[in-house]
Structure formats: C-alpha cells, structure tokens
Design an enzyme around this catalytic site. Structure first.
Site, PDB file in Angstrom:
ATOM      1  N   TYR A 136       0.822  -1.367   0.326  1.00  8.65           N
ATOM      2  CA  TYR A 136       0.148   0.126   0.451  1.00  8.65           C
ATOM      3  C   TYR A 136       0.798   1.588   0.023  1.00  8.65           C
ATOM      4  O   TYR A 136       1.723   1.755   1.181  1.00  8.65           O
ATOM      5  CB  TYR A 136      -0.611  -0.390   1.388  1.00  8.65           C
ATOM      6  CG  TYR A 136      -1.728   0.996   1.336  1.00  8.65           C
ATOM      7  CD1 TYR A 136      -1.571   2.228   0.368  1.00  8.65           C
ATOM      8  CD2 TYR A 136      -2.406   1.039   2.328  1.00  8.65           C
ATOM      9  CE1 TYR A 136      -3.002   3.619   0.434  1.00  8.65           C
ATOM     10  CE2 TYR A 136      -3.645   2.171   2.869  1.00  8.65           C
ATOM     11  CZ  TYR A 136      -3.692   3.496   1.690  1.00  8.65           C
ATOM     12  OH  TYR A 136      -4.695   4.602   2.100  1.00  8.65           O
ATOM     13  N   LYS A 164      -1.321  -0.776  -4.167  1.00  9.48           N
ATOM     14  CA  LYS A 164      -2.510  -0.019  -3.907  1.00  9.48           C
ATOM     15  C   LYS A 164      -1.746   0.837  -3.782  1.00  9.48           C
ATOM     16  O   LYS A 164      -0.820   1.385  -3.573  1.00  9.48           O
ATOM     17  CB  LYS A 164      -2.638  -0.236  -2.852  1.00  9.48           C
ATOM     18  CG  LYS A 164      -4.218   0.280  -2.696  1.00  9.48           C
ATOM     19  CD  LYS A 164      -5.013   0.850  -1.200  1.00  9.48           C
ATOM     20  CE  LYS A 164      -5.642   1.931  -0.882  1.00  9.48           C
ATOM     21  NZ  LYS A 164      -6.201   1.324   0.089  1.00  9.48           N
ATOM     22  N   VAL A 206      -9.227  -0.288  -4.330  1.00 13.30           N
ATOM     23  CA  VAL A 206      -9.544  -0.037  -3.404  1.00 13.30           C
ATOM     24  C   VAL A 206     -10.051   1.335  -3.559  1.00 13.30           C
ATOM     25  O   VAL A 206      -9.648   1.958  -3.128  1.00 13.30           O
ATOM     26  CB  VAL A 206      -8.146  -0.255  -2.492  1.00 13.30           C
ATOM     27  CG1 VAL A 206      -8.888  -0.158  -0.888  1.00 13.30           C
ATOM     28  CG2 VAL A 206      -8.243  -1.734  -2.646  1.00 13.30           C
TER      29      VAL A 206
END
Length: 305
Positions: A136, A164, A206
């Site tokens: 992330y 992400k 996401v």
C-alpha cells in the site's frame, strides 16, 4: 480462496457500539450488504477500518467475524499496519490462521523508514506468511514512498504480488507498467483518481466511498471494463464531489458519516478521531443527500433503494 485481484474492493468500516466497543454484528451486516451489492472483494481493517485505533485482540476478532460472514463469497484482504516487523509478522500469521485470503501491507507506522529499512520490513512480513500481499503506497498519509527501487528489491519475493497506488500522481501507473511489466498487479487506491488509474493499467479499485454507494462503484468499473466509457465517465463525474473526500484528512469520519446518511452504518469512530460536527458535518450530509437525489441510471444493476 484465490484472489482475482480485479474489480471493486471496498475498504470496509469497523462498526462500533455507543460505548465504542466493536460491534461485530453490525460490522458483519455492513460487509454482507456490500457483497450483496456486487463488490468483488473486501478490504478488512484498512485505514477506513480504523486499523491503528484497534488493539491486536480487536483486530483479530473483527477479522474473524468478517471472514465468517463473507463465507468464501469474495476474497478477504486485511490491512497489516503496525509499528514494527514483530507486530506486523504476528498479525500476518494470525490473519492467515483466521482465514484471510491476503494482506494489504503498509509501511511501518510512526517511524519513517529509509529505503533499505522499508524493503526489510516488507520482506520480513512476506516471510512470516504464505498469503499473497498487496503493498500500500500512500506518501501523503504515511510519509513513505514505495518507489521503483523498492519494488526492484522485492521482485524475487513471490508472495508480494500487487501494489495499491494511492499517490495522487497517476504517472506512476505508467512508469511501473513500463518498468515491471506484469510483475506487480496495480490497484487504484485513491478514489478521486480511480478511473484514471483504470485507464492507465490498474486492474481494480480499493475504494472508500463504495461504502456509501456500492452499486454505482461496481457499475463504474463494469462500464469501464465493457468499454462503455460514456457511462463510466457519467458515473465518475456524478461521484467526484464525494470521491474527493477520500483524499482529505478526515476521510474516515466523512466516509462513515456518508455511510450513515445512506442507512448503511454508523458514523461513530474511535479516538483519536471524533465524529464530525458543525459546518463540516452539515457539508458532508448535504453532499451525500445531493448525490443520493441525482444518482445516475445504472445499466446492469438495480438502482439502490
């Protein structure tokens, strides 16, 4: 279950009782409602799930409750957001035992690691679990950048499979694709550049505001995937005032308030956050109510009640 790594993965909220203890029953209800509305995966205990405000025991029990209600219908990826490697590895092992399908792994919290320290942290967590891992990247929030050199150092770590990307600079999608080809699956992670991310090679999204408007989120991605770019742009432009909230400092409070306005959850949050009040609260409510009153017609899903 195997993770398809595509589509819409909402970062779900952790629901709370009035005394701010974890409301597992309503957390399960929120997750079940999202699955019924067509999302393709669940992110449990991400930023929106208030990961860093929960104790280890609360994280494990909340994750277990989410895995239980999902019951294999979609993959469950859990946030792994800890101060150090020992804590992160411990949670990764617990997540695997509980039945999560993957990890969304954040840089160490509080301390800002140097590049070699960041690589060491990611490698250490990966060695602690067999679960597939999505890194992330969110430099504005966590003051750490997962750059190309970090990804270069991780290419041989087989269970680190995805990134992400929540940096506002969408050029990174193209740069990563040019440099790494298909080595890392890319996900859009910042709501108000999600469609740009899809156009530039992200396979999924996401999302935070999906918690309030899941069917529109699912249809946005579905329209893009089937080549109906006019519909994707229509939904995206309608959604944008709310999507901007995902990039704000109070995104958790704003998303939970939006969820409450839409009758899907509660605005209660854990300290140090406090629920919104005054002009900011009124502003968010007005934005959500306007969005609800002007929602676009959806092509392949029933309009939400």
């Amino acid at each position: 279950m195997a993770i398809g790594w595509k589509g819409v993965f909402p970062a779900v909220t952790t629901q709370l009782h009035e005394d701010l203890t974890i409301d597992l029953e309503n957390t399960q209800r929120v997750v079940d409602d999202l699955i019924r509305d067509g999302v393709t995966g669940i992110i449990a205990l991400g930023t929106v799930g208030e990961n860093n405000s929960l104790t280890y025991e609360e994280k494990v029990s909340t994750l277990a409750a989410i895995v239980e209600v999902v019951a294999g219908r979609v993959p469950v990826v859990t946030g792994c957001s800890e101060y150090d490697l020992r804590r992160a590895a411990r949670y990764a092992r617990a997540a695997e035992t509980v039945g999560a399908d993957g990890l969304m792994l954040l840089p160490p919290m509080v301390y800002v690691p140097k590049r070699n320290e960041l690589v060491s942290h990611f490698k250490g967590v990966a060695q602690a679990t067999t679960l597939p891992i999505m890194l992330y990247n969110n430099p504005p929030a966590y003051r750490t950048t997962i750059d190309a050199e970090v990804l270069d150092a991780l290419t041989e770590v087989e269970n680190i499979v995805a990134v992400k990307e929540s940096a506002p600079d969408t050029r990174r999608f193209t740069d990563f694709r040019n440099r790494f080809g298909n080595r890392y699956i890319l996900f859009a992670g910042l709501d108000d550049v999600a469609l740009e991310g899809l156009y530039l090679g992200a396979q999924g999204w996401v999302s935070g505001l999906t918690n309030a408007f899941p069917r529109e989120s699912v249809e946005l991605v579905a329209a893009f995937e089937r080549g109906d770019h006019a519909k994707a742009l229509e939904i995206y432009r309608w959604f944008m005032p709310l999507l901007h909230l995902d990039a704000e400092h109070d995104l958790v409070q704003a998303i939970k308030l939006a969820e409450q306005v839409m009758g899907r959850g509660s605005e209660r949050v854990l300290p140090p956050r406090l629920t919104l009040e005054g002009a900011r609260r009124a502003e968010i409510i007005a934005m959500v109510e306007k969005a609800a009153a002007t929602r676009p017609q959806l092509a392949n899903t029933a309009q939400a009640a």
